[in-house]
Write a protein that holds these residues in place. Structure first.
Motif, PDB file in Angstrom:
ATOM      1  N   ARG A  72       0.846  -1.196   0.000  1.00 44.64           N
ATOM      2  CA  ARG A  72       0.000   0.000   0.000  1.00 44.64           C
ATOM      3  C   ARG A  72       0.882   1.247   0.000  1.00 44.64           C
ATOM      4  N   MET A  73       0.567   2.216  -0.840  1.00 45.69           N
ATOM      5  CA  MET A  73       1.309   3.465  -0.930  1.00 45.69           C
ATOM      6  C   MET A  73       0.638   4.505  -0.057  1.00 45.69           C
ATOM      7  N   VAL A  74       1.380   5.060   0.899  1.00 48.22           N
ATOM      8  CA  VAL A  74       0.830   6.058   1.816  1.00 48.22           C
ATOM      9  C   VAL A  74       1.842   7.184   1.983  1.00 48.22           C
ATOM     10  N   GLY A  75       1.409   8.420   1.766  1.00 57.48           N
ATOM     11  CA  GLY A  75       2.302   9.563   1.933  1.00 57.48           C
ATOM     12  C   GLY A  75       1.536  10.861   1.865  1.00 57.48           C
ATOM     13  N   LEU A  76       2.278  11.963   1.859  1.00 56.26           N
ATOM     14  CA  LEU A  76       1.678  13.295   1.803  1.00 56.26           C
ATOM     15  C   LEU A  76       1.788  13.875   0.398  1.00 56.26           C
ATOM     16  N   ALA A  77       0.749  14.551  -0.027  1.00 53.92           N
ATOM     17  CA  ALA A  77       0.661  15.043  -1.396  1.00 53.92           C
ATOM     18  C   ALA A  77       1.504  16.293  -1.633  1.00 53.92           C
ATOM     19  N   VAL A  78       2.280  16.252  -2.712  1.00 52.75           N
ATOM     20  CA  VAL A  78       2.825  17.444  -3.354  1.00 52.75           C
ATOM     21  C   VAL A  78       2.037  17.564  -4.650  1.00 52.75           C
ATOM     22  N   THR A  79       1.219  18.590  -4.767  1.00 53.12           N
ATOM     23  CA  THR A  79       0.301  18.680  -5.901  1.00 53.12           C
ATOM     24  C   THR A  79       0.903  19.476  -7.056  1.00 53.12           C
ATOM     25  N   VAL A  80       0.523  19.077  -8.273  1.00 52.11           N
ATOM     26  CA  VAL A  80       0.991  19.747  -9.485  1.00 52.11           C
ATOM     27  C   VAL A  80      -0.170  19.867 -10.462  1.00 52.11           C
ATOM     28  N   LYS A  81      -0.377  21.071 -10.973  1.00 55.97           N
ATOM     29  CA  LYS A  81      -1.377  21.284 -12.028  1.00 55.97           C
ATOM     30  C   LYS A  81      -0.633  21.650 -13.300  1.00 55.97           C
ATOM     31  N   VAL A  82      -0.886  20.893 -14.370  1.00 59.40           N
ATOM     32  CA  VAL A  82      -0.151  21.124 -15.615  1.00 59.40           C
ATOM     33  C   VAL A  82      -1.110  21.287 -16.789  1.00 59.40           C
ATOM     34  N   ARG A  83      -0.571  21.888 -17.835  1.00 61.66           N
ATOM     35  CA  ARG A  83      -1.288  21.892 -19.103  1.00 61.66           C
ATOM     36  C   ARG A  83      -1.249  20.475 -19.669  1.00 61.66           C
ATOM     37  N   PRO A  84      -2.349  19.970 -20.244  1.00 67.38           N
ATOM     38  CA  PRO A  84      -2.332  18.612 -20.779  1.00 67.38           C
ATOM     39  C   PRO A  84      -1.120  18.370 -21.684  1.00 67.38           C
ATOM     40  N   GLY A  85      -0.381  17.314 -21.389  1.00 69.28           N
ATOM     41  CA  GLY A  85       0.758  16.944 -22.219  1.00 69.28           C
ATOM     42  C   GLY A  85       2.057  17.638 -21.886  1.00 69.28           C
ATOM     43  N   ASP A  86       2.078  18.473 -20.838  1.00 70.47           N
ATOM     44  CA  ASP A  86       3.286  19.239 -20.511  1.00 70.47           C
ATOM     45  C   ASP A  86       3.733  18.896 -19.085  1.00 70.47           C
ATOM     46  N   ASN A  87       5.021  18.577 -18.903  1.00 66.40           N
ATOM     47  CA  ASN A  87       5.472  18.159 -17.582  1.00 66.40           C
ATOM     48  C   ASN A  87       6.548  19.056 -16.973  1.00 66.40           C
ATOM     49  N   LEU A  88       6.664  20.306 -17.445  1.00 67.09           N
ATOM     50  CA  LEU A  88       7.669  21.220 -16.920  1.00 67.09           C
ATOM     51  C   LEU A  88       7.625  21.287 -15.396  1.00 67.09           C
ATOM     52  N   MET A  89       6.449  21.510 -14.833  1.00 66.88           N
ATOM     53  CA  MET A  89       6.340  21.709 -13.403  1.00 66.88           C
ATOM     54  C   MET A  89       6.404  20.401 -12.609  1.00 66.88           C
ATOM     55  N   ILE A  90       6.229  19.262 -13.275  1.00 64.55           N
ATOM     56  CA  ILE A  90       6.442  17.990 -12.572  1.00 64.55           C
ATOM     57  C   ILE A  90       7.923  17.823 -12.268  1.00 64.55           C
ATOM     58  N   HIS A  91       8.772  18.204 -13.221  1.00 61.29           N
ATOM     59  CA  HIS A  91      10.215  18.161 -12.980  1.00 61.29           C
ATOM     60  C   HIS A  91      10.580  19.030 -11.774  1.00 61.29           C
ATOM     61  N   ALA A 145      -2.259  20.257  -1.192  1.00 62.37           N
ATOM     62  CA  ALA A 145      -0.913  19.926  -0.735  1.00 62.37           C
ATOM     63  C   ALA A 145      -0.951  19.540   0.738  1.00 62.37           C
ATOM     64  N   GLY A 146      -0.297  18.429   1.076  1.00 59.19           N
ATOM     65  CA  GLY A 146      -0.265  17.969   2.455  1.00 59.19           C
ATOM     66  C   GLY A 146      -1.353  16.992   2.817  1.00 59.19           C
ATOM     67  N   ASP A 147      -2.328  16.761   1.925  1.00 57.74           N
ATOM     68  CA  ASP A 147      -3.342  15.748   2.187  1.00 57.74           C
ATOM     69  C   ASP A 147      -2.692  14.369   2.202  1.00 57.74           C
ATOM     70  N   VAL A 148      -3.324  13.446   2.905  1.00 58.38           N
ATOM     71  CA  VAL A 148      -2.840  12.063   2.940  1.00 58.38           C
ATOM     72  C   VAL A 148      -3.314  11.339   1.682  1.00 58.38           C
ATOM     73  N   ILE A 149      -2.408  10.668   1.014  1.00 57.18           N
ATOM     74  CA  ILE A 149      -2.729   9.884  -0.173  1.00 57.18           C
ATOM     75  C   ILE A 149      -2.531   8.410   0.154  1.00 57.18           C
ATOM     76  N   VAL A 150      -3.554   7.602  -0.118  1.00 54.37           N
ATOM     77  CA  VAL A 150      -3.460   6.164   0.071  1.00 54.37           C
ATOM     78  C   VAL A 150      -3.815   5.486  -1.249  1.00 54.37           C
ATOM     79  N   GLY A 151      -2.952   4.595  -1.697  1.00 47.38           N
ATOM     80  CA  GLY A 151      -3.203   3.870  -2.939  1.00 47.38           C
ATOM     81  C   GLY A 151      -2.948   2.389  -2.765  1.00 47.38           C
ATOM     82  N   ASP A 152      -3.833   1.568  -3.316  1.00 45.11           N
ATOM     83  CA  ASP A 152      -3.622   0.121  -3.301  1.00 45.11           C
ATOM     84  C   ASP A 152      -4.249  -0.475  -4.555  1.00 45.11           C
ATOM     85  N   ALA A 153      -4.469  -1.769  -4.579  1.00 48.18           N
ATOM     86  CA  ALA A 153      -4.963  -2.437  -5.779  1.00 48.18           C
ATOM     87  C   ALA A 153      -6.316  -1.919  -6.242  1.00 48.18           C
TER      88      ALA A 153
END
Length: 225
Positions: free
Chosen positions: A54-73, A164-172
């Motif tokens: 299970r993946m559990v952590g705190l969110a760093v959020t990113v909003k991007v233009r579709p198809g562009d990942n400048l701010m993800i870097h 930003a800072g919300d808890v994110i939980v991911g599983d199957a």
């Protein structure tokens, strides 16, 4: 000051303790979603990685233009151990927003995973590893790096607003976000539900499980009550 469209905000300190995060790792996304009245959770994103944990952590959020990942870097450079990069790509799957190299860079910084409302590529690499990755789709087409984009602003991921800072939980079963201010309360409810389901499982195996609500509900719906 960065203008609208290029804001890169520092995340405020989270009220969520490490103990709360560790305990969320013992609870499924289904149980967490049930405890938030089944109103919250990201729709349409599926696990792309090979790990079963299970993946559990705190969110760093990113909003991007579709198809562009400048701010993800940039977000990867700003994030640190225990963080999860959560990207609002408007659900567009034409161009992949992350791939193997970005995953490696994030992993080296102690980042736990990606949640991408958009596409990824290098699926074979993600599928072989433990680095968490949830996305809407896959595309061999690479991203652009022009912007605009913003970091640590509220984003929409599969119909759920994540801050930003919300808890994110991911599983199957998928991904759910828990507002930081409510994380401790939701954890108590989720642990209680998890324990109740364990009791139900024991009763099923023992042949003593009953559903008193079933006939009552049917009677009410059919007018037989």
């Amino acid at each position: 000051m960065n203008p609208i469209g290029y804001r890169m905000l520092e995340r405020s300190s989270s009220p969520v303790t490490s103990d709360v995060l560790q305990q969320f790792a013992t609870v499924g996304t289904a149980q967490i979603s049930d405890c938030m009245q089944r109103l919250y959770g990201a729709d349409g994103l599926r696990p792309m990685h090979g790990g079963t944990g299970r993946m559990v952590g705190l969110a760093v959020t990113v909003k991007v233009r579709p198809g562009d990942n400048l701010m993800i870097h940039k977000a990867i450079e700003m994030a640190g151990p225990g963080d999860i990069i959560v990207v609002d790509g408007s659900g567009d799957t034409t161009n992949a927003l992350v791939g193997e190299l970005m995953m490696m860079a994030a992993h080296e910084r102690g980042i736990l995973g990606f949640v991408i409302d958009g596409a990824i590529r290098d699926l074979d690499v993600f599928a072989q590893g433990e680095f968490g990755c949830f996305a809407r789709g896959v595309s061999h087409k690479g991203p652009y790096k022009d912007g605009p984009g913003e970091i640590n602003v509220p984003v929409s991921i599969g119909g759920q607003v994540i801050c930003a800072g919300d808890v994110i939980v991911g599983d199957a079963d998928g991904v759910v976000g828990i507002p930081a201010a409510h994380a401790a309360d939701i954890l108590v409810l989720a642990l209680k539900k998890e324990n109740a389901e364990l009791v139900s499982k024991e009763k099923i195996l023992a042949g003593t499980y009953q559903k008193p609500w079933l006939e009552k509900t049917i009677a009410e719906k059919t007018g037989a009550a």
